[in-house]
Design a protein around this motif. Sequence first.
Motif, PDB file in Angstrom:
ATOM      1  N   ALA A 144       1.185  -0.984  -0.245  1.00  0.00           N
ATOM      2  CA  ALA A 144      -0.174  -0.204   0.242  1.00  0.00           C
ATOM      3  C   ALA A 144       0.904   1.768   0.296  1.00  0.00           C
ATOM      4  CB  ALA A 144      -0.811   0.143   1.137  1.00  0.00           C
ATOM      5  N   GLY A 145       2.569   0.967   0.027  1.00  0.00           N
ATOM      6  CA  GLY A 145       3.258   2.520  -0.076  1.00  0.00           C
ATOM      7  C   GLY A 145       3.376   3.094   1.528  1.00  0.00           C
ATOM      8  N   GLY A 146       2.849   2.561   2.560  1.00  0.00           N
ATOM      9  CA  GLY A 146       2.847   3.091   3.458  1.00  0.00           C
ATOM     10  C   GLY A 146       1.539   2.461   4.367  1.00  0.00           C
ATOM     11  N   CYS A 147       2.111   2.761   5.831  1.00  0.00           N
ATOM     12  CA  CYS A 147       1.101   1.531   6.980  1.00  0.00           C
ATOM     13  C   CYS A 147      -0.038   2.943   7.793  1.00  0.00           C
ATOM     14  CB  CYS A 147       2.064   1.541   8.192  1.00  0.00           C
ATOM     15  SG  CYS A 147       2.604   3.415   8.557  1.00  0.00           S
ATOM     16  N   THR A 148      -0.761   2.180   8.182  1.00  0.00           N
ATOM     17  CA  THR A 148      -1.957   2.485   8.462  1.00  0.00           C
ATOM     18  C   THR A 148      -1.709   3.886   9.192  1.00  0.00           C
ATOM     19  OG1 THR A 148      -1.911   1.348  10.522  1.00  0.00           O
ATOM     20  CG2 THR A 148      -3.765   0.967   8.129  1.00  0.00           C
ATOM     21  N   SER A 149      -0.921   4.105   9.855  1.00  0.00           N
ATOM     22  CA  SER A 149      -0.257   6.002  10.346  1.00  0.00           C
ATOM     23  C   SER A 149      -0.409   6.998   9.724  1.00  0.00           C
ATOM     24  CB  SER A 149       0.353   5.991  10.894  1.00  0.00           C
ATOM     25  OG  SER A 149       1.858   5.132  11.044  1.00  0.00           O
ATOM     26  N   GLY A 150       1.192   6.321   8.923  1.00  0.00           N
ATOM     27  CA  GLY A 150       1.418   7.049   7.556  1.00  0.00           C
ATOM     28  C   GLY A 150       0.204   7.558   6.265  1.00  0.00           C
ATOM     29  N   HIS A 151      -0.719   6.659   5.823  1.00  0.00           N
ATOM     30  CA  HIS A 151      -1.806   6.940   5.006  1.00  0.00           C
ATOM     31  C   HIS A 151      -2.358   7.651   5.549  1.00  0.00           C
ATOM     32  CE1 HIS A 151      -0.173   5.162   1.590  1.00  0.00           C
ATOM     33  NE2 HIS A 151      -0.267   3.505   2.192  1.00  0.00           N
ATOM     34  N   ALA A 152      -3.479   7.462   6.929  1.00  0.00           N
ATOM     35  CA  ALA A 152      -4.528   7.958   7.241  1.00  0.00           C
ATOM     36  C   ALA A 152      -4.493   9.390   8.227  1.00  0.00           C
ATOM     37  CB  ALA A 152      -4.811   7.512   8.472  1.00  0.00           C
ATOM     38  N   ILE A 153      -2.776   9.568   8.926  1.00  0.00           N
ATOM     39  CA  ILE A 153      -2.230  10.317   9.815  1.00  0.00           C
ATOM     40  C   ILE A 153      -1.705  11.179   8.340  1.00  0.00           C
ATOM     41  CG2 ILE A 153      -0.904  12.105  11.072  1.00  0.00           C
ATOM     42  CD1 ILE A 153      -1.474   9.534  12.881  1.00  0.00           C
TER      43      ILE A 153
END
Length: 186
Positions: A144-153
């Motif tokens: 996904a090109g990043g984790c949940t914190s990277g994408h969501a925040i």
Amino acid sequence: MESILDLWPWYISGPLIALIMLFLLFIGKSFGVSANLRTFCTMCGAGKKYDFFKFDWKAQSWNLVFLVGTIVGGFLASHYLSPENNAADISQKTVQHLETIGFDSAGKSYLPTELFSNEAFTDGKTLLLLILGGFLVGFGARYAGGCTSGHAISGLSNLQLPSLIAVIGFFIGGLIMVHFIFPFIF
């Protein structure tokens, strides 16, 4: 007795996160935790075997400081800033349902001791589930090109469409896991 957690409501912590994101945007950095794994692998020499790990990891060293701060902050919050009854506030109906599928610690501890106690690591099924889950989370974060914190925040605060799509996917995946896969496993 009032805990420090009662002193940090969403309307304080939310704007603080927004200010940190604004600061990172101002200095040209982006926030994300999974990037630290790539940096750490590069530091350990993975760039000698795989091109993906060939980059200047020293330019990302600030992110490693953030990771250390996250670990230290989590430890301090868990051991010194949490109320004595360190349990998630969940409904009695949910507690009863979790108890029927074998989670006797539901409503009594923050993390289910059936999965995260030291004894859980001696159970083959639990260990396999944790390893498989960790692999899937790592693969998913990379894909996904990043984790949940990277994408969501970070991604959403930068108005990135791929991050919005990823966050929607995270929620759909979470709903599928909780409502279909988790009951099947337990």
